[in-house]
Scaffold this motif. Structure first.
Motif, PDB file in Angstrom:
ATOM      1  N   SER A 121      -8.698   0.335   0.513  1.00 11.56           N
ATOM      2  CA  SER A 121      -8.761   0.412  -0.939  1.00 11.56           C
ATOM      3  C   SER A 121      -9.619   1.591  -1.357  1.00 11.56           C
ATOM      4  O   SER A 121     -10.294   2.219  -0.544  1.00 11.56           O
ATOM      5  CB  SER A 121      -9.334  -0.880  -1.510  1.00 11.56           C
ATOM      6  OG  SER A 121     -10.663  -1.059  -1.079  1.00 11.56           O
ATOM      7  N   PHE A 122      -9.593   1.857  -2.659  1.00 15.87           N
ATOM      8  CA  PHE A 122     -10.407   2.903  -3.268  1.00 15.87           C
ATOM      9  C   PHE A 122     -11.224   2.248  -4.364  1.00 15.87           C
ATOM     10  O   PHE A 122     -10.675   1.769  -5.342  1.00 15.87           O
ATOM     11  CB  PHE A 122      -9.500   3.996  -3.851  1.00 15.87           C
ATOM     12  CG  PHE A 122     -10.262   5.056  -4.588  1.00 15.87           C
ATOM     13  CD1 PHE A 122     -10.870   6.082  -3.892  1.00 15.87           C
ATOM     14  CD2 PHE A 122     -10.389   5.019  -5.956  1.00 15.87           C
ATOM     15  CE1 PHE A 122     -11.575   7.061  -4.558  1.00 15.87           C
ATOM     16  CE2 PHE A 122     -11.093   5.988  -6.629  1.00 15.87           C
ATOM     17  CZ  PHE A 122     -11.692   7.009  -5.934  1.00 15.87           C
ATOM     18  N   LYS A 123     -12.559   2.183  -4.173  1.00 17.70           N
ATOM     19  CA  LYS A 123     -13.434   1.563  -5.156  1.00 17.70           C
ATOM     20  C   LYS A 123     -14.717   2.367  -5.276  1.00 17.70           C
ATOM     21  O   LYS A 123     -15.282   2.808  -4.271  1.00 17.70           O
ATOM     22  CB  LYS A 123     -13.812   0.135  -4.740  1.00 17.70           C
ATOM     23  CG  LYS A 123     -12.677  -0.839  -4.702  1.00 17.70           C
ATOM     24  CD  LYS A 123     -13.171  -2.206  -4.281  1.00 17.70           C
ATOM     25  CE  LYS A 123     -12.016  -3.162  -4.135  1.00 17.70           C
ATOM     26  NZ  LYS A 123     -12.443  -4.451  -3.610  1.00 17.70           N
ATOM     27  N   ASP A 124     -15.207   2.524  -6.487  1.00 17.91           N
ATOM     28  CA  ASP A 124     -16.502   3.149  -6.752  1.00 17.91           C
ATOM     29  C   ASP A 124     -16.653   4.491  -6.037  1.00 17.91           C
ATOM     30  O   ASP A 124     -17.676   4.765  -5.408  1.00 17.91           O
ATOM     31  CB  ASP A 124     -17.646   2.220  -6.336  1.00 17.91           C
ATOM     32  CG  ASP A 124     -17.587   0.877  -7.045  1.00 17.91           C
ATOM     33  OD1 ASP A 124     -17.162   0.857  -8.216  1.00 17.91           O
ATOM     34  OD2 ASP A 124     -17.954  -0.133  -6.424  1.00 17.91           O
ATOM     35  N   ASP A 125     -15.637   5.342  -6.111  1.00 16.40           N
ATOM     36  CA  ASP A 125     -15.641   6.654  -5.462  1.00 16.40           C
ATOM     37  C   ASP A 125     -15.857   6.566  -3.956  1.00 16.40           C
ATOM     38  O   ASP A 125     -16.479   7.436  -3.350  1.00 16.40           O
ATOM     39  CB  ASP A 125     -16.690   7.574  -6.093  1.00 16.40           C
ATOM     40  CG  ASP A 125     -16.353   7.917  -7.537  1.00 16.40           C
ATOM     41  OD1 ASP A 125     -15.150   7.964  -7.855  1.00 16.40           O
ATOM     42  OD2 ASP A 125     -17.281   8.133  -8.331  1.00 16.40           O
ATOM     43  N   LYS A 126     -15.351   5.511  -3.336  1.00 12.98           N
ATOM     44  CA  LYS A 126     -15.400   5.339  -1.887  1.00 12.98           C
ATOM     45  C   LYS A 126     -14.024   4.899  -1.411  1.00 12.98           C
ATOM     46  O   LYS A 126     -13.343   4.138  -2.076  1.00 12.98           O
ATOM     47  CB  LYS A 126     -16.414   4.255  -1.487  1.00 12.98           C
ATOM     48  CG  LYS A 126     -17.836   4.572  -1.833  1.00 12.98           C
ATOM     49  CD  LYS A 126     -18.735   3.435  -1.419  1.00 12.98           C
ATOM     50  CE  LYS A 126     -20.154   3.686  -1.874  1.00 12.98           C
ATOM     51  NZ  LYS A 126     -21.034   2.555  -1.555  1.00 12.98           N
TER      52      LYS A 126
END
Length: 109
Positions: A77-82
């Protein structure tokens, strides 16, 4: 040899109606000076690989995440610029990013 090549070999006079694909969007990513940090963690007993530190646009980072997940055939996944990738794939991810021209720094373990 993929299916398109086989069809061209069998039917050399056939003209395709589909436009040929150009280079992928991920080839036009913004390359930064600072390295992307690739680290390993365990969450709820399961290994994950985290990529952070990309300073380009969010859309480019999402495209990069999709490309990595597709190449490795894993979830993530892609979350909080990570970018969070399921499993310990640090070496493979670092090689993919180096091939694209990124600087990568391995952190932890």
């Amino acid at each position: 040899m993929d299916l398109q090549d086989q069809l061209k070999h069998l039917f050399p006079d056939h003209v395709s109606n589909e436009p040929e694909k150009e280079q992928q969007e991920t080839d036009n990513l913004w390359i930064q000076d600072d390295p992307i940090i690739c680290k390993y963690e365990k969450r709820k007993g399961k290994p994950i690989t985290i990529l952070e530190g990309y300073t380009g646009t969010t859309g480019d980072f999402k495209a990069l995440a999709k490309d990595i997940k597709t190449r490795l055939s894993v979830g993530g996944s892609f979350k909080d610029d990570k970018i969070i990738i399921q499993g310990d794939y640090r070496d493979k991810i670092m090689q993919i990013l180096k091939d694209k021209g990124f600087k990568v720094k391995r952190v932890g373990g």
